[in-house]
Design an enzyme around this catalytic site. Structure first.
Site, PDB file in Angstrom:
ATOM      1  N   GLY A 128       1.208   3.309  -6.412  1.00  0.00           N
ATOM      2  CA  GLY A 128       0.782   5.005  -6.709  1.00  0.00           C
ATOM      3  C   GLY A 128      -0.172   5.313  -7.076  1.00  0.00           C
ATOM      4  O   GLY A 128      -0.739   6.172  -7.613  1.00  0.00           O
ATOM      5  N   LEU A 175       0.898  -1.075  -0.373  1.00  0.00           N
ATOM      6  CA  LEU A 175      -0.447  -0.016   0.694  1.00  0.00           C
ATOM      7  C   LEU A 175       0.770   0.657  -0.147  1.00  0.00           C
ATOM      8  O   LEU A 175       1.826   1.126   0.742  1.00  0.00           O
ATOM      9  CB  LEU A 175      -0.385   0.273   1.598  1.00  0.00           C
ATOM     10  CG  LEU A 175      -2.068  -1.154   1.694  1.00  0.00           C
ATOM     11  CD1 LEU A 175      -2.274  -1.684   2.861  1.00  0.00           C
ATOM     12  CD2 LEU A 175      -3.246  -1.496   0.357  1.00  0.00           C
ATOM     13  N   ASP A 176       0.272   2.378  -0.955  1.00  0.00           N
ATOM     14  CA  ASP A 176       1.254   3.558  -0.726  1.00  0.00           C
ATOM     15  C   ASP A 176      -0.303   5.197  -0.355  1.00  0.00           C
ATOM     16  O   ASP A 176      -1.355   4.124   0.015  1.00  0.00           O
ATOM     17  CB  ASP A 176       1.249   4.481  -2.261  1.00  0.00           C
ATOM     18  CG  ASP A 176       2.602   2.841  -2.495  1.00  0.00           C
ATOM     19  OD1 ASP A 176       3.333   1.979  -2.619  1.00  0.00           O
ATOM     20  OD2 ASP A 176       2.180   2.703  -3.557  1.00  0.00           O
ATOM     21  N   PHE A 177       0.382   5.525  -0.162  1.00  0.00           N
ATOM     22  CA  PHE A 177      -0.485   6.978   0.187  1.00  0.00           C
ATOM     23  C   PHE A 177       0.523   8.289  -0.567  1.00  0.00           C
ATOM     24  O   PHE A 177       1.382   7.943   0.355  1.00  0.00           O
ATOM     25  CB  PHE A 177      -0.450   6.872   2.179  1.00  0.00           C
ATOM     26  CG  PHE A 177       0.424   7.358   2.745  1.00  0.00           C
ATOM     27  CD1 PHE A 177       0.164   9.214   2.840  1.00  0.00           C
ATOM     28  CD2 PHE A 177       1.533   6.429   3.436  1.00  0.00           C
ATOM     29  CE1 PHE A 177       1.545   9.487   4.072  1.00  0.00           C
ATOM     30  CE2 PHE A 177       2.934   7.225   4.113  1.00  0.00           C
ATOM     31  CZ  PHE A 177       2.670   8.443   4.325  1.00  0.00           C
ATOM     32  N   LEU A 186      -3.545   4.991  -1.801  1.00  0.00           N
ATOM     33  CA  LEU A 186      -3.067   3.911  -3.191  1.00  0.00           C
ATOM     34  C   LEU A 186      -2.255   2.510  -3.257  1.00  0.00           C
ATOM     35  O   LEU A 186      -1.504   2.171  -2.338  1.00  0.00           O
ATOM     36  CB  LEU A 186      -2.084   4.930  -3.973  1.00  0.00           C
ATOM     37  CG  LEU A 186      -2.863   6.692  -3.788  1.00  0.00           C
ATOM     38  CD1 LEU A 186      -1.585   7.396  -4.207  1.00  0.00           C
ATOM     39  CD2 LEU A 186      -3.433   7.019  -4.260  1.00  0.00           C
TER      40      LEU A 186
END
Length: 75
Positions: free
Chosen positions: A57, A41-43, A53
């Protein structure tokens, strides 16, 4: 997933699947164990709000940041 694990992988890294197909993820956890499933998971902070995201991403998920983390952890 089965093929990779059968050939010696000890971890599966999942991103988009966590949110698009959570039942499949639950099945993988029950078969391989929770220690074998890794959430990718990305943020990104946009206008002061943390957006969660996936897919390198490039795709926003329909959860707020902390809610999405709790969802992924619950699987």
């Amino acid at each position: 997933a089965y093929r990779y694990m059968d050939h010696g992988a000890d971890k599966l890294i999942l991103g988009q699947s966590l949110f698009q197909n959570p039942e499949l993820v639950k099945e993988m956890v029950s078969v391989f164990g929770g220690q074998s499933i890794v959430a990718a998971l990305d943020f990104k902070t946009i206008n002061g709000v943390k957006k969660l995201l996936v897919d390198g991403g490039s795709q926003e998920v329909p959860f707020e940041f902390s809610e999405g983390l709790r969802f992924a952890e619950s699987l």
